[in-house]
Design a protein around this motif. Structure first.
Motif, short mmCIF file in Angstrom:
data_model
loop_
_atom_site.label_atom_id
_atom_site.label_comp_id
_atom_site.label_asym_id
_atom_site.label_seq_id
_atom_site.Cartn_x
_atom_site.Cartn_y
_atom_site.Cartn_z
N TRP A 92 0.73 -1.08 -0.08
CA TRP A 92 -0.03 0.00 -0.09
C TRP A 92 0.87 1.10 -0.17
O TRP A 92 0.21 2.31 -0.43
N ARG B 32 -4.37 6.69 -1.78
CA ARG B 32 -3.40 7.32 -0.79
C ARG B 32 -4.02 8.88 -0.61
O ARG B 32 -4.37 9.51 -1.59
N GLU C 259 -3.53 12.49 1.22
CA GLU C 259 -2.56 13.28 1.72
C GLU C 259 -3.35 14.84 2.33
O GLU C 259 -4.52 14.97 2.05
N GLU D 28 -3.15 11.88 7.01
CA GLU D 28 -2.65 11.19 6.00
C GLU D 28 -2.69 9.63 6.18
O GLU D 28 -2.47 9.17 7.04
N GLU E 97 -2.78 5.50 3.98
CA GLU E 97 -3.03 4.56 2.58
C GLU E 97 -3.83 3.61 2.84
O GLU E 97 -3.99 3.20 4.05
#
Length: 638
Positions: free
Chosen positions: A241, A274, A276, A280, A282
């Motif tokens: 990931w 993902r 951001e 944050e 994943e």
């Protein structure tokens, strides 16, 4: 040369909290190694970042790693890294004081809590992972030197009231934490943490995806019996990931899916994302190709695996995935959560709720794309998971319209191929603004229902809903794309009504109402224990009668479902509708007009009601009486 030893006391509140940490925070003592490896990984990350940002930092970053060292004779386990290290002030500030801001408030809340689980969840809000070492160690010795400095420091404590701190020379950059282990004790839950197999097991379970190699000295015995020392890397470091999607092969995705799901089939869909920004993370999610055998079991575990910075936190994190997506497998790796976060805290964490919303939209969006691009693959997925997805129509009002777009249902349009609601709307007749449906146990039951007759005769498409969950969601969803959903077994239906809403009287309709002006009130009184009203029907063409509910009545099937779960439901009386052109009904009207006191008419009325109940798949209140009456009147007819 080493300097003199300085003995310092933990802050009073820190001592209290330390005792709670050692004795209360973790039920699984294996966690101590996860915590120390995570701290070491953070130190390696910080050194790498600092060396990139500041060229004056004198540190070797060519082989950043974590080493585990076992000394059987001394009964010590050391976790060593060549990361950023700490200064003396860092040690006093970070380790001498636990959660220095808000400690008093935390302790007060813990004292006020009424159960151990609440206390544990409160403790879990603070970053106290280092002190989990004292669950398995009588003493902990820490040696460290910060990158860019010459002085090293030794820190040592038995976890009670004080700790020793001392400046030492000739330490390498980084940190080593040496645990002087307590004896293995099954009663205290202490395993043999010097055993190679146990260390490997813990690393594999909790730290397999740490980005830095975790190494340990070992011995290998060759075929000829020769023993050779070696250094093994214990973790795979393959966090798929965390890699860009274009760098991961389909084979790697499939192998990882099979590893976490124990499913030997390839997944139907892979979602790699993902996020951001302020929070944050994943995520690597998989939609299986086949439903597991326990999909509808109450004991089924749901949710995806939760990691924090590649450190395993928990299986089946329910806070990240709703119940109706319980078949989704995968991993979420958050960057900004505490390693000690509990399930209770996750349920109320604002950021976790935001992550959950985005994951749900991603999964539903992936299924929608499949529906648009590969109808056969989508049909297979809906066959496996459609019943579960429809639970979301009841549970998740925020995504009900997105879920409605995915619904696939049988309909009268095509006996073989199901339809979507979108396709139904595109085929609607001119002037039609309602989506019609009928629920039932089987397709045959629905197709042969008297309620279908007028719709079939006039060419109106009707959705055929036969899953138990259909009884619930179809009744609760008001509309799709602005078109009202209506059960053809509820309310009044007049398919002859002009599209412009003109309510001018129909002479034939007026005459029929006059013809039945006496029979309908009599039937309503005669069947008052079974029905609320008897009226003429516009939905019947061949059947004599049918039973319908009001627009907001609970359906008989749903009523039975609730009662089967032990819920007390008040009996719901419905309306008996008669076909004014059917020979039985016209004969009943004539006979009643000729002799309204004829006792046989009451029995005929019961037979008409019972026949309508059977036609919709209902249960007779007294099957023996119905059979006896039917037999009697058949004999009189022959």
């Amino acid at each position: 040369m080493a300097s003199s030893v300085e003995t310092l006391e933990f802050q009073a509140e820190t001592r209290q909290l330390l005792r709670l940490v050692i004795h209360s925070i973790y039920s699984n003592k294996d966690i101590f190694l996860r915590e120390l490896i995570s701290n070491a990984s953070d130190a390696l990350d910080k050194l790498r970042l600092e060396s990139l940002a500041d060229s004056t930092v004198q540190a070797d970053t060519s082989d950043l790693h974590i080493a585990l060292e076992v000394d059987q004779d001394a009964r010590t386990l050391t976790v060593r890294d060549n990361g950023i290290g700490m200064s003396r002030d860092d040690l006093v500030d970070l380790i001498g004081t636990i959660a220095k801001s808000g400690t008093a408030g935390l302790l007060e809340k813990i004292k006020e809590s009424r159960d151990a689980a609440t206390a544990q969840s409160l403790i879990g809000q603070f970053g106290v992972g280092f002190y989990s070492a004292f669950m398995v160690a009588d003493k902990v010795t820490l040696r460290t030197r910060r990158a860019g400095t010459d002085a090293g420091t030794r820190w040592e404590s038995d976890g009670e009231g004080t700790y020793e701190i001392q400046a030492v020379d000739d330490l390498p950059v980084g940190t080593s934490v040496t645990l002087h282990l307590k004896p293995a004790d099954s009663e205290d839950g202490l395993a043999d943490y010097l055993a190679e197999w146990k260390i490997r097991q813990i690393v594999k379970q909790y730290s397999d995806f740490i980005r830095w190699p975790i190494r340990m000295a070992a011995e290998r015995t060759d075929a000829d019996g020769t023993t050779t020392p070696t250094v093994d890397t214990l973790n795979s470091m393959k966090a798929l990931w965390a890699r860009p999607r274009n760098e991961v092969t389909e084979t790697e995705y499939n192998e990882f899916y099979q590893q976490i799901s124990h499913d030997w089939l390839a997944p139907a869909e892979t979602i790699h994302m993902r996020a951001e920004g302020t929070f944050e993370y994943e995520a690597l999610l998989f939609i299986p190709s086949q439903a597991p055998f326990d999909l509808f079991s109450r004991e089924t575990k749901r949710g995806v695996q939760l990691y924090v910075k590649r450190v395993f936190i928990m299986d089946d994190c329910e806070a990240l995935m709703p119940n109706y997506l319980r078949f989704v497998k995968g991993v979420v790796d958050a960057h900004d959560l505490s390693l000690n976060i509990s399930r209770e805290i996750l349920q109320h964490d604002r950021q976790i709720r935001a992550v959950r919303r985005r994951l749900v939209k991603k999964v539903l969006g992936a299924i929608k794309d499949m529906q648009a691009k590969d109808s056969e693959r989508y049909a297979r997925l809906w066959d496996q998971f459609g019943r579960v997805l429809k639970e979301g129509l009841v549970e998740d009002t925020d995504n009900s319209q997105a879920l409605l777009e995915l619904v696939s249902a049988a309909s009268t349009h095509d006996a073989e191929k199901p339809t979507t609601l979108r396709a139904y709307v595109e085929r609607m007749k001119d002037g039609q603004d309602t989506i019609y449906y009928l629920t039932g146990e089987t397709r045959a039951t629905v197709e042969n229902s008297p309620h279908m007759e007028a719709f079939t005769a006039k060419g109106y498409e009707v959705l055929i809903l036969t899953d138990p969950i259909d009884e619930i969601w179809a009744d609760q969803i008001p509309a799709f794309d602005g078109h009202r959903l209506q059960s053809i077994a509820k309310g009044q239906v007049d398919l002859d009504e002009p599209a412009d809403g003109d309510q001018e009287s129909d002479p034939e309709k007026t005459k029929r109402e006059a013809d039945f002006a006496t029979l309908l009130p009599w039937l309503t009184t005669t069947l008052s224990e079974q029905v609320k009203q008897v009226r003429l029907s516009s939905r019947l063409t061949t059947s004599a009668a049918c039973i319908v509910g009001d627009a907001h009545d609970i359906s008989p099937t749903l009523e039975k479902m609730y009662r089967a779960t032990g819920q007390q439901m008040p009996p719901v009386k419905r309306t008996l509708e008669l076909n004014p052109t059917h020979p039985l009904i016209t004969a009943l009207r004539t006979a009643h007009a000729a002799n309204p006191d004829n006792p046989a008419l009451t029995e005929i009325a019961e037979l008409v009601y019972g026949g309508a109940l059977l036609a919709e798949g209902g249960d007779l209140p007294d099957p023996a009486r119905f059979t006896r009456l039917l037999t009697t009147h058949l004999v009189h007819t022959l």
